[in-house]
Write a protein that holds these residues in place. Structure first.
Motif, PDB file in Angstrom:
ATOM      1  N   GLY A  85       0.750  -1.126  -0.159  1.00 57.78           N
ATOM      2  CA  GLY A  85       0.210  -0.030   0.109  1.00 57.78           C
ATOM      3  C   GLY A  85       0.738   1.489   0.118  1.00 57.78           C
ATOM      4  O   GLY A  85       2.019   1.251   0.091  1.00 57.78           O
ATOM      5  N   ASP A  86       0.099   2.501  -0.211  1.00 53.17           N
ATOM      6  CA  ASP A  86       0.792   3.634  -0.296  1.00 53.17           C
ATOM      7  C   ASP A  86       1.525   4.090   1.033  1.00 53.17           C
ATOM      8  O   ASP A  86       2.504   4.841   1.206  1.00 53.17           O
ATOM      9  CB  ASP A  86      -0.142   4.856  -0.668  1.00 53.17           C
ATOM     10  N   THR A  87       0.951   3.703   2.268  1.00 61.29           N
ATOM     11  CA  THR A  87       1.457   4.061   3.507  1.00 61.29           C
ATOM     12  C   THR A  87       1.937   2.900   4.271  1.00 61.29           C
ATOM     13  O   THR A  87       1.115   1.839   4.443  1.00 61.29           O
ATOM     14  CB  THR A  87       0.436   4.804   4.260  1.00 61.29           C
ATOM     15  N   PRO A  88       3.323   2.909   4.815  1.00 55.59           N
ATOM     16  CA  PRO A  88       3.896   1.808   5.572  1.00 55.59           C
ATOM     17  C   PRO A  88       2.982   1.568   6.713  1.00 55.59           C
ATOM     18  O   PRO A  88       2.425   2.665   7.457  1.00 55.59           O
ATOM     19  CB  PRO A  88       5.319   1.948   5.851  1.00 55.59           C
ATOM     20  N   GLY A  89       2.836   0.333   7.174  1.00 54.28           N
ATOM     21  CA  GLY A  89       2.139   0.035   8.721  1.00 54.28           C
ATOM     22  C   GLY A  89       2.507  -1.298   9.254  1.00 54.28           C
ATOM     23  O   GLY A  89       3.213  -1.989   8.434  1.00 54.28           O
TER      24      GLY A  89
END
Length: 184
Positions: A34-38
């Motif tokens: 995805g666009d945002t690391p988590g």
């Protein structure tokens, strides 16, 4: 003391007898996240940091966008078949390009085995998973990631008999994870 030639011959003989397992080499395998690391990606980064991917004959090349045969997504794009649940119930999944799944199933199984091992170890060793991820993704806050991982890691196996279990449904292939588990 044995000579290198004798050791090599012994290793080759054992390989033929099943004493030493050899893996196929599928090479570089792009995996889009995805666009945002988590924290839900911690298993991916632990798998690459520890070489679980290479042990399966693949080298996962993690990217945030672009073309790839494998994606970690909440909603799979057209032509991408869900092969493994990451966050249950199917809130985050691994999907594989339908042509890759059909034509290169051993490669798909190798990716699934590597990620299964990465996610399983991330649950068992959260501090190491956080270290692997912060070491590969610049700018992450270690404490925040650790807190987030403590919350999300239980969702990876909640109510499932094993990591990655996937229920049947349109655009899904629930046979991949069991097939990958059989080969171990």
């Amino acid at each position: 003391m044995r000579s290198p030639a004798i050791l090599l011959a012994l290793a080759l003989a054992l390989t033929g007898c099943g004493g030493i397992q050899s893996t196929s080499s599928f090479g570089d395998v792009p995996l889009v996240l995805g666009d945002t690391p988590g924290a839900d990606e911690a298993g991916v980064f632990l798998a690459t940091a520890r070489g679980y991917d290479e042990a399966e004959g693949v080298t996962l090349n993690v990217a945030r966008s672009g073309d790839a045969d494998f994606r970690l997504v909440s909603t799979p794009p057209r032509g991408c078949v869900v092969v493994m649940a990451i966050v249950r119930p199917a809130k985050l999944v691994l999907c594989a390009d339908e042509v890759t799944l059909q034509d290169e199933r051993p490669k798909v199984l190798a990716v699934v085995r590597a990620l299964s091992r990465g996610y399983t170890q991330a649950q068992l060793e959260p501090d190491e998973a956080v270290s692997a991820m912060t070491g590969q993704v610049p700018g992450l806050d270690r404490d925040q990631l650790s807190t987030e991982l403590d919350k999300v890691a239980p969702t990876w196996t909640a109510g499932a008999p094993y990591f990655g279990e996937l229920s049947a449904g349109p655009g899904r292939d629930p046979t991949v994870v069991p097939d990958a588990r059989k080969e171990n």
